[in-house]
Enzyme design. Structure first.
Site, PDB file in Angstrom:
ATOM      1  N   LYS A 198       0.837  -1.209   0.000  1.00  0.00           N
ATOM      2  CA  LYS A 198       0.000   0.000   0.000  1.00  0.00           C
ATOM      3  C   LYS A 198       0.866   1.252   0.000  1.00  0.00           C
ATOM      4  CE  LYS A 198      -1.925   1.722   4.025  1.00  0.00           C
ATOM      5  NZ  LYS A 198      -1.693   3.172   4.063  1.00  0.00           N
ATOM      6  N   ASN A 199       1.901   1.249   0.835  1.00  0.00           N
ATOM      7  CA  ASN A 199       2.696   2.471   0.995  1.00  0.00           C
ATOM      8  C   ASN A 199       3.627   2.758  -0.182  1.00  0.00           C
ATOM      9  OD1 ASN A 199       1.385   2.973   3.388  1.00  0.00           O
ATOM     10  ND2 ASN A 199       2.927   1.923   4.632  1.00  0.00           N
ATOM     11  N   ARG A 215      -8.815  -0.730   4.391  1.00  0.00           N
ATOM     12  CA  ARG A 215      -7.995   0.314   3.757  1.00  0.00           C
ATOM     13  C   ARG A 215      -6.647  -0.265   3.313  1.00  0.00           C
ATOM     14  NH1 ARG A 215      -6.393   4.651   7.323  1.00  0.00           N
ATOM     15  NH2 ARG A 215      -5.066   4.840   5.518  1.00  0.00           N
ATOM     16  N   CYS A 243      -5.852   7.467   9.374  1.00  0.00           N
ATOM     17  CA  CYS A 243      -5.942   6.927  10.732  1.00  0.00           C
ATOM     18  C   CYS A 243      -5.609   8.011  11.742  1.00  0.00           C
ATOM     19  CB  CYS A 243      -4.948   5.794  10.896  1.00  0.00           C
ATOM     20  SG  CYS A 243      -5.430   4.332  10.002  1.00  0.00           S
ATOM     21  N   ASP A 285       4.175   0.692  11.836  1.00  0.00           N
ATOM     22  CA  ASP A 285       2.977   0.002  11.343  1.00  0.00           C
ATOM     23  C   ASP A 285       2.898  -1.453  11.810  1.00  0.00           C
ATOM     24  OD1 ASP A 285       2.122   2.232  10.019  1.00  0.00           O
ATOM     25  OD2 ASP A 285       2.567   1.512   8.004  1.00  0.00           O
ATOM     26  N   ARG A 305      -4.688   9.645   4.712  1.00  0.00           N
ATOM     27  CA  ARG A 305      -3.614  10.597   4.964  1.00  0.00           C
ATOM     28  C   ARG A 305      -2.656  10.699   3.776  1.00  0.00           C
ATOM     29  NH1 ARG A 305      -0.612  13.636   8.359  1.00  0.00           N
ATOM     30  NH2 ARG A 305       1.580  13.537   7.808  1.00  0.00           N
ATOM     31  N   ARG A 335      -0.756  14.598  13.259  1.00  0.00           N
ATOM     32  CA  ARG A 335       0.092  14.218  12.125  1.00  0.00           C
ATOM     33  C   ARG A 335       0.319  15.468  11.296  1.00  0.00           C
ATOM     34  NH1 ARG A 335      -1.717   8.228  10.083  1.00  0.00           N
ATOM     35  NH2 ARG A 335       0.292   8.320   9.046  1.00  0.00           N
ATOM     36  N   PRO A 336       1.222  16.332  11.749  1.00  0.00           N
ATOM     37  CA  PRO A 336       1.409  17.607  11.070  1.00  0.00           C
ATOM     38  C   PRO A 336       2.061  17.442   9.695  1.00  0.00           C
ATOM     39  CG  PRO A 336       3.019  17.359  12.831  1.00  0.00           C
ATOM     40  CD  PRO A 336       2.148  16.152  12.883  1.00  0.00           C
ATOM     41  N   ILE A 337       2.003  18.509   8.888  1.00  0.00           N
ATOM     42  CA  ILE A 337       2.663  18.466   7.577  1.00  0.00           C
ATOM     43  C   ILE A 337       3.630  19.642   7.430  1.00  0.00           C
ATOM     44  CG2 ILE A 337       0.921  17.099   6.347  1.00  0.00           C
ATOM     45  CD1 ILE A 337      -0.125  19.805   5.209  1.00  0.00           C
ATOM     46  N   ASP A 338       4.118  20.128   8.589  1.00  0.00           N
ATOM     47  CA  ASP A 338       5.026  21.281   8.541  1.00  0.00           C
ATOM     48  C   ASP A 338       6.303  20.982   7.745  1.00  0.00           C
ATOM     49  OD1 ASP A 338       5.297  19.531  10.849  1.00  0.00           O
ATOM     50  OD2 ASP A 338       7.012  20.758  11.393  1.00  0.00           O
ATOM     51  N   LEU A 339       6.808  19.752   7.832  1.00  0.00           N
ATOM     52  CA  LEU A 339       8.042  19.424   7.101  1.00  0.00           C
ATOM     53  C   LEU A 339       7.795  19.404   5.589  1.00  0.00           C
ATOM     54  CD1 LEU A 339       9.447  16.533   9.340  1.00  0.00           C
ATOM     55  CD2 LEU A 339      10.290  18.872   9.166  1.00  0.00           C
TER      56      LEU A 339
HETATM   57  C1  UD1 Z   1       4.467   7.001   8.581  1.00  0.00           C
HETATM   58  C2  UD1 Z   1       5.610   6.017   8.755  1.00  0.00           C
HETATM   59  C3  UD1 Z   1       5.598   5.099   7.580  1.00  0.00           C
HETATM   60  C4  UD1 Z   1       4.230   4.450   7.500  1.00  0.00           C
HETATM   61  C5  UD1 Z   1       3.118   5.494   7.416  1.00  0.00           C
HETATM   62  C6  UD1 Z   1       1.741   4.889   7.440  1.00  0.00           C
HETATM   63  C7  UD1 Z   1       7.777   6.348   9.775  1.00  0.00           C
HETATM   64  C8  UD1 Z   1       8.983   7.198   9.884  1.00  0.00           C
HETATM   65  N1  UD1 Z   1       6.851   6.733   8.894  1.00  0.00           N
HETATM   66  O1  UD1 Z   1       4.691   7.744   7.398  1.00  0.00           O
HETATM   67  O2  UD1 Z   1       6.617   4.131   7.687  1.00  0.00           O
HETATM   68  O3  UD1 Z   1       4.165   3.597   6.432  1.00  0.00           O
HETATM   69  O4  UD1 Z   1       3.230   6.353   8.524  1.00  0.00           O
HETATM   70  O5  UD1 Z   1       1.328   4.557   8.724  1.00  0.00           O
HETATM   71  O6  UD1 Z   1       7.674   5.367  10.457  1.00  0.00           O
HETATM   72  N2  UD1 Z   1       5.994  14.694  11.227  1.00  0.00           N
HETATM   73  C9  UD1 Z   1       6.052  16.027  11.542  1.00  0.00           C
HETATM   74  N3  UD1 Z   1       5.894  16.936  10.537  1.00  0.00           N
HETATM   75  C10 UD1 Z   1       5.709  16.568   9.250  1.00  0.00           C
HETATM   76  C11 UD1 Z   1       5.660  15.198   8.929  1.00  0.00           C
HETATM   77  C12 UD1 Z   1       5.791  14.275   9.954  1.00  0.00           C
HETATM   78  O7  UD1 Z   1       6.212  16.392  12.695  1.00  0.00           O
HETATM   79  O8  UD1 Z   1       5.581  17.449   8.382  1.00  0.00           O
HETATM   80  C13 UD1 Z   1       6.113  13.673  12.304  1.00  0.00           C
HETATM   81  C14 UD1 Z   1       4.794  12.947  12.509  1.00  0.00           C
HETATM   82  O9  UD1 Z   1       3.945  13.626  13.387  1.00  0.00           O
HETATM   83  C15 UD1 Z   1       5.266  11.636  13.071  1.00  0.00           C
HETATM   84  C16 UD1 Z   1       6.561  11.385  12.340  1.00  0.00           C
HETATM   85  O10 UD1 Z   1       7.011  12.670  11.911  1.00  0.00           O
HETATM   86  O11 UD1 Z   1       5.531  11.738  14.434  1.00  0.00           O
HETATM   87  C17 UD1 Z   1       6.419  10.385  11.180  1.00  0.00           C
HETATM   88  O12 UD1 Z   1       5.944  11.015  10.114  1.00  0.00           O
HETATM   89  P1  UD1 Z   1       6.003  10.546   8.610  1.00  0.00           P
HETATM   90  O13 UD1 Z   1       7.097   9.571   8.313  1.00  0.00           O
HETATM   91  O14 UD1 Z   1       5.918  11.764   7.814  1.00  0.00           O
HETATM   92  O15 UD1 Z   1       4.634   9.848   8.519  1.00  0.00           O
HETATM   93  P2  UD1 Z   1       4.043   9.193   7.300  1.00  0.00           P
HETATM   94  O16 UD1 Z   1       4.564   9.740   6.027  1.00  0.00           O
HETATM   95  O17 UD1 Z   1       2.589   9.173   7.552  1.00  0.00           O
END
Ligand code: UD1
Length: 417
Positions: free
Chosen positions: A22-23, A398, A116, A306, A92, A121-125
């Site tokens: 999926k990912n 999902r 989920c 996961d 997401r 789950r911020p997107i600041d990065l």
């Molecule tokens: C994450 C998992 C990924 C998994 C997916 C689905 C990790 C590192 N990533 O990816 O393996 O397949 O969920 O469940 O294990 N964060 C920020 N700001 C941002 C983006 C992220 O603070 O802009 C933080 C998130 O809050 C979280 C962490 O970084 O604590 C992991 O984020 P990220 O890898 O971006 O999450 P996904 O891409 O959803």
């Protein structure tokens, strides 16, 4: 809403074809927006998240045709650059469309993503990285508008955390540009490598995928290609956890050892026997796992967040105490209260969960609250004595294709009602 009814305690025997990841499938479907030729994706899992992706592609103006596990995408006629809030809310991963649409249309309009609920789950990065490459952002009533009127320019980006989603968005926005983008502390997950492989087949110039530093040298356009999605390592880990609690023998077809980096330690500890050959991974278990030991979720190649819920479900049946430390997401213990209804002894404090194995896990009515937590409840139901009803299985659907069918064919007593 549909539910699974499980009569636990059956051994598993047989062969399960592991679905495409999926990912990988979701970002690669989003990436097809950038291609000016037909994309053919094989081994694309039939799950509701890929259905949502296909809906988004069609909304954007792409023509998409699905024939079983093969999806054909033609983005030559794409004409929209926005994604409606109801589609964004469905998952997401829809946020990766932001980089892809921006790369193709020079502007994108998305709302904050759903998926989920695993804490904030911020997107600041994502936003700060795209801004460093020249994108401009505005936010109005939860709608994020971004544009790159002057084009993506070269940038050196150092991620403060190796975010999978942010790494994908940077790759997708940068791949068709005049600049060279370097990303340090980039995510190294196998799904990042699969996305880079796909893009490179389309004509991109990306090096360093999987190594932590990515170099993306922009190209004018991308063509179409044919690509096979890699097998799903989290689904594989879920079936391994199920076998550990049920006992028996399974052939998990298509799985390669490299993909199980990160989870293999926990399964070795638990006493699961593994053996690879050209067909895939052969696993066998007695049915009473040993404790998983200390499981700390980390970015790849660490233990994947996961896989934490299904491995925790396995630990509930183990001889001894296992300790989990969830380092990636807050609120990723929503399955704990449900496992406790089935007799589990789990104590949570902050990001630590201590699981004391129990031989008295028994069936109960429980509720899936997220995708992997829901799969964990199925694992527990398969090992517990008596009847388990898992409600809200739309979360599980999902990400798991033909879950009840695969488990049922291997000897489990599970039906979808
Ligand atoms: C994450 C998992 C990924 C998994 C997916 C689905 C990790 C590192 N990533 O990816 O393996 O397949 O969920 O469940 O294990 N964060 C920020 N700001 C941002 C983006 C992220 O603070 O802009 C933080 C998130 O809050 C979280 C962490 O970084 O604590 C992991 O984020 P990220 O890898 O971006 O999450 P996904 O891409 O959803």
């Amino acid at each position: 809403m549909a539910e699974y009814v499980i009569d636990g305690g059956r051994r598993l025997n047989g062969c399960i074809e592991i679905q495409g990841a999926k990912n990988s499938a979701l970002p690669i479907l989003a990436a097809s927006v950038l291609c000016r030729g037909e994309v053919i994706l094989n081994n694309c899992p039939i799950i509701s998240d890929t259905d949502t992706c296909i809906k988004i592609l069609r909304y954007l103006g792409c023509s998409v045709y699905r024939d079983g596990h093969t999806v054909y995408v033609d983005s030559r006629q794409i004409y929209r650059y926005d994604i409606p809030a109801e589609l964004m809310r469905e998952m997401r991963s829809s946020i990766v469309f932001m980089g892809a649409i921006l790369g193709r249309m020079k502007r994108a309009e998305v709302s904050l993503p759903g998926g989920c609920e695993l804490g904030p789950r911020p997107i600041d990065l994502h936003i700060s990285s795209l801004a460093r490459m020249g994108a401009e952002f505005e936010e109005n009533h939860g709608i994020i508008s971004c544009s790159i009127e002057k084009g993506i320019h070269s940038a050196d980006i150092n991620l403060s955390f190796p975010s999978v989603g942010a790494t994908e968005n940077i790759m997708l926005a940068a791949v068709c540009s005049d600049g060279v983008v370097t990303v340090t502390n980039a995510a190294k997950e196998p799904e990042i490598c699969d996305l880079a492989d796909f893009l490179n087949k389309c004509g991109a110039r990306i090096t360093g995928a999987g190594e932590g530093t990515l170099y993306i040298e922009g190209v004018k356009t991308l063509s179409g290609t044919q690509h096979i999605i890699i097998p799903d390592r989290i689904v594989t880990a879920t079936y391994m956890a199920a076998l550990s609690v049920c006992g028996g023998r399974l052939l998990l077809k298509g799985v390669s050892p490299l993909q199980l980096r990160g989870v293999s330690n926990a399964f070795e500890h638990s006493g699961l026997m593994t053996d690879y050959d050209t067909k895939g991974l052969h696993v066998s278990a007695q049915g009473v796992p040993e404790r998983a030991g200390l499981v700390r979720t980390m970015p790849y190649p660490g233990f994947p967040t996961d896989a934490q819920p299904p491995v925790m479900a396995m630990s509930c049946f183990a001889r001894g105490t296992s300790v989990f430390v969830e380092n990636v997401f807050e609120s990723r213990y929503r399955h704990v209260s449900e496992l406790c209804r089935m007799g589990a002894n789990i104590y949570v404090q902050g990001k630590v969960a201590v699981v004391e194995g129990s031989f008295d896990m028994s069936g109960a009515t429980v509720e899936a609250k997220d995708l992997r937590g829901g799969a964990a409840l199925v694992v527990a139901g398969l090992g517990a004595s008596g009847k388990t009803v898992v409600k809200n299985i739309n979360y599980i659907e999902r990400g798991y294709e033909a879950f009840e069918e695969n488990l049922g064919n291997a000897g489990a007593d599970i039906i979808k009602m």
